[in-house]
Design a protein around this motif. Sequence first.
Motif, mmCIF file in Angstrom:
data_model
loop_
_atom_site.group_PDB
_atom_site.id
_atom_site.type_symbol
_atom_site.label_atom_id
_atom_site.label_comp_id
_atom_site.label_asym_id
_atom_site.label_seq_id
_atom_site.Cartn_x
_atom_site.Cartn_y
_atom_site.Cartn_z
ATOM 1 N N LEU A 1 8.898 -8.179 -9.358
ATOM 2 C CA LEU A 1 8.317 -9.336 -8.683
ATOM 3 C C LEU A 1 7.815 -9.079 -7.266
ATOM 4 O O LEU A 1 6.717 -9.473 -6.906
ATOM 5 C CB LEU A 1 9.340 -10.473 -8.652
ATOM 6 N N TYR A 2 8.650 -8.434 -6.429
ATOM 7 C CA TYR A 2 8.281 -8.387 -5.018
ATOM 8 C C TYR A 2 7.203 -7.343 -4.726
ATOM 9 O O TYR A 2 6.336 -7.564 -3.896
ATOM 10 C CB TYR A 2 9.533 -8.178 -4.161
ATOM 11 N N PHE A 3 7.257 -6.190 -5.413
ATOM 12 C CA PHE A 3 6.198 -5.192 -5.266
ATOM 13 C C PHE A 3 5.772 -4.681 -6.649
ATOM 14 O O PHE A 3 6.033 -3.532 -6.986
ATOM 15 C CB PHE A 3 6.661 -4.023 -4.381
ATOM 16 N N PRO A 4 5.128 -5.542 -7.453
ATOM 17 C CA PRO A 4 4.835 -5.144 -8.835
ATOM 18 C C PRO A 4 3.609 -4.239 -8.939
ATOM 19 O O PRO A 4 2.695 -4.496 -9.723
ATOM 20 C CB PRO A 4 4.599 -6.488 -9.530
ATOM 21 N N VAL A 5 3.564 -3.178 -8.164
ATOM 22 C CA VAL A 5 2.391 -2.287 -8.180
ATOM 23 C C VAL A 5 2.188 -1.678 -9.572
ATOM 24 O O VAL A 5 1.066 -1.512 -10.021
ATOM 25 C CB VAL A 5 2.506 -1.151 -7.130
ATOM 26 N N LEU B 1 -1.439 -0.190 -10.413
ATOM 27 C CA LEU B 1 -1.181 1.077 -11.106
ATOM 28 C C LEU B 1 -0.903 0.875 -12.590
ATOM 29 O O LEU B 1 -0.302 1.729 -13.236
ATOM 30 C CB LEU B 1 -0.011 1.808 -10.438
ATOM 31 N N ARG B 2 -1.345 -0.261 -13.126
ATOM 32 C CA ARG B 2 -1.119 -0.528 -14.537
ATOM 33 C C ARG B 2 -1.667 0.574 -15.460
ATOM 34 O O ARG B 2 -0.975 0.997 -16.393
ATOM 35 C CB ARG B 2 -1.740 -1.885 -14.888
ATOM 36 N N PRO B 3 -2.901 1.067 -15.227
ATOM 37 C CA PRO B 3 -3.416 2.132 -16.098
ATOM 38 C C PRO B 3 -2.509 3.371 -16.110
ATOM 39 O O PRO B 3 -2.234 3.932 -17.158
ATOM 40 C CB PRO B 3 -4.782 2.454 -15.474
ATOM 41 N N LEU B 4 -2.023 3.758 -14.939
ATOM 42 C CA LEU B 4 -1.145 4.926 -14.842
ATOM 43 C C LEU B 4 0.164 4.670 -15.577
ATOM 44 O O LEU B 4 0.703 5.532 -16.274
ATOM 45 C CB LEU B 4 -0.882 5.221 -13.361
ATOM 46 N N HIS B 5 0.672 3.461 -15.416
ATOM 47 C CA HIS B 5 1.911 3.041 -16.063
ATOM 48 C C HIS B 5 1.761 3.106 -17.584
ATOM 49 O O HIS B 5 2.618 3.635 -18.287
ATOM 50 C CB HIS B 5 2.233 1.619 -15.598
ATOM 51 N N GLY C 1 0.827 -1.201 0.000
ATOM 52 C CA GLY C 1 0.000 0.000 0.000
ATOM 53 C C GLY C 1 0.860 1.248 0.000
ATOM 54 O O GLY C 1 0.585 2.212 -0.724
ATOM 55 N N PHE C 2 1.910 1.206 0.781
ATOM 56 C CA PHE C 2 2.815 2.355 0.883
ATOM 57 C C PHE C 2 3.459 2.677 -0.466
ATOM 58 O O PHE C 2 3.523 3.844 -0.875
ATOM 59 C CB PHE C 2 3.889 2.063 1.932
ATOM 60 N N THR C 3 3.928 1.648 -1.193
ATOM 61 C CA THR C 3 4.573 1.917 -2.481
ATOM 62 C C THR C 3 3.540 2.449 -3.480
ATOM 63 O O THR C 3 3.822 3.403 -4.210
ATOM 64 C CB THR C 3 5.246 0.658 -3.052
ATOM 65 N N ALA C 4 2.340 1.843 -3.481
ATOM 66 C CA ALA C 4 1.307 2.303 -4.413
ATOM 67 C C ALA C 4 0.948 3.760 -4.115
ATOM 68 O O ALA C 4 0.891 4.607 -5.014
ATOM 69 C CB ALA C 4 0.066 1.422 -4.297
ATOM 70 N N PHE C 5 0.767 4.050 -2.831
ATOM 71 C CA PHE C 5 0.413 5.409 -2.413
ATOM 72 C C PHE C 5 1.560 6.374 -2.750
ATOM 73 O O PHE C 5 1.344 7.472 -3.280
ATOM 74 C CB PHE C 5 0.113 5.411 -0.913
ATOM 75 N N GLY C 6 2.773 5.965 -2.470
ATOM 76 C CA GLY C 6 3.945 6.813 -2.723
ATOM 77 C C GLY C 6 4.092 7.138 -4.205
ATOM 78 O O GLY C 6 4.350 8.284 -4.581
ATOM 79 N N ILE C 7 3.919 6.122 -5.053
ATOM 80 C CA ILE C 7 4.082 6.350 -6.502
ATOM 81 C C ILE C 7 3.022 7.314 -7.012
ATOM 82 O O ILE C 7 3.334 8.319 -7.659
ATOM 83 C CB ILE C 7 4.023 5.007 -7.273
#
Lengths: 117, 560
Positions: free
Chosen positions: B244-248, B253-257, A46-52
């Motif tokens: 792999l470990y945090f593939p946000v 966030l795929r749409p933003l990417h 959640g933190f990384t998603a929020f941060g990005i």
Amino acid sequence: MINTTDQARALSTSHRLHASMRDRLHLFVVARIAAALLGGYAFTWGFTAFGITGLVALGGDFHEAETALMLIAFLVYLPLFLWAFVATSLFRVWAVLGGGALVMTAVAWGLQQVLLS
Amino acid sequence: MFANFRLAMTWLHTWFGLVLGFILMAAFFFGALSVFDREIDRWAIPETRFAPQHMPSFDAVLKPVYEKLKPHPDDMVATQKRVIGDLPHPDTLTISSLYAYTTHRDPVLTIGAEFDIPNELKDAADEHAHVHGWATIDPRSGEFLSDDKLKIGSNWFYPMHYRLNWSWMLVGYWLVGLAGFIMLVALVTGVIIHRKIFREFFTFRPWKRTQRSALDLHNLTGVVAFPFHFFFAFTGLVIFASWLYFPVGDTLLRPLHKQHEVVEAQRTGLPNEPAGVPAPLASVDAMILEAKRRWAARDMPGEVGLLFINHLGDINGYVSLYRAGSDQVALVGQAIHFKASTGEVLREEPPPSVVGSINEFLTGLHLQHFEHWLLRWLYVLGGLLGCVCIATGFIFFVEKRKRKHAESGSQGSRIVDALAVTTVTGMLIATIGMLVVNRVLPADLVGKGDWEKLAFWGFWLLALLHALWRSAPVAMAARNPAWAEQCRVLAALAFLAVATNWLTTGDHLLKTVFIDTYWPVAGLDLSLLVGALIAAWAGGRLACKSTSFPGMKQEGEAYE
């Protein structure tokens, strides 16, 4: 004679007590490991998603923001992991980690919708 | 459960360290070997024992090579599972993008390509309508090297380092990732437990009993190489984090990417998609010349390390040339992109931003593509110190408990000790046994690499069975004789590896060091000999040293 029976009874009670304490100990350990590993992971996610999304909302470049958060992610996860084992209340651990994960993921998702529109 | 903070940290250090230590051991050891992966490749494939080569001419050498390159049968099988209907015959597919990669240590060139497929994909979110082909060629002639010959260094030991060669469901990556994270946990908790860091820096008492000296060595190797251990565990995680470990960026966030990629393609002028209009390929050699001229003008002359062509044969096609970074730590390519059909420069990549620089410096320092032989050896030393730290952790765990377990009849320390034998000497037997098998099997054997892999796991399994079979004394607070026996097997295997290399190739040490110097092979042979001597010495010491110390007084300091 009476003495030995008493002792035996006392011993068996204490054995049972020990066994139940051991079970509770195991449960305690499993619960803490789950909180530390899964709760900590979810919070960091959640933190990384929020941060990005936050950095992108502030005008940052997506890949820059992603790189920055990936550099921080494990440094956030590490203390959370350790904290889950020393916090007095397991409930509080889950409230912070699970709650934080949900809130930050939701905010990230919402921010993304705003950024895309 | 935990009476205080320090006890909680001790519990974490002990149990997580023990369970994940077995995986960490492999990550550290094969990481240390990966520092010289290309050199191990040369040892294992004797026909590639020649000097490193620059990127060859594309127009004269590589173009005809890519015309011969076909989708790899392994990837045909894997791709068939993702698509609807049968894949066309591999010979009919055309290349849509390709790459060639080399470093300052590579005599051979790695090439690969993506082939477009007409099939629809089963998973709507899957956007990868491609099948891959790859090969290794001799850049001097363009000749293909046989796929049956396994690059033991870069395609077996190196992937052992980060995924245990266990690709099913990416389990290997996750296990190594978890172990790497636990390494960070163990380092932090280790410092909290011990506090007297400065004193432990200078404390090693090999004459004390095993438990005490194992702990001394554990603390010493942990403290001395602390920055090394922390850095490598941390950057190792960062390298795989976004994938792999945090593939946000690929999930939530795929749409933003995606949006970013479209905007980015407009900004850089590098087309994201093909136009569907065919176009010929201009001279790539001319582009290489222009790239080198531009690098030299920026005061960093260099060679091409990575050549990449996207949308091959399309009017939107472009050629990307990345500089070989043998003179810098950061993994920056200073890429220059050309329009494939005309050869005009589309874009020269600007220096990376601050965040980008930090990331490229950290990951570059981990992956070490730069040229610095002393540092390369220090990496090996650091990796081996990590192994010593983990192995002494196992030994301390066993020594601390085995008397108590002997009294209570518990088999705990016996099992841990057998697993420790398997991960310490057993892992070395598997590694060096594989090298011996590589030299003994006929060079043109079909599926030679598969036999070598089988030998690797076979040796390791035998070591496990042997360690378990001989483990009974540990349950009586004595030492498992498997330690000494496996050390001796190891010494014999290492000598045998050097001898078989000589017999099958004629490359003995006098030749590779003095007459016709070739350090990649000489270095491995010498390391094997040093390893053999250490193993023989350790085997002798372990066999004669008395295994129990009845009546020895417990030492004053109580360590948890």
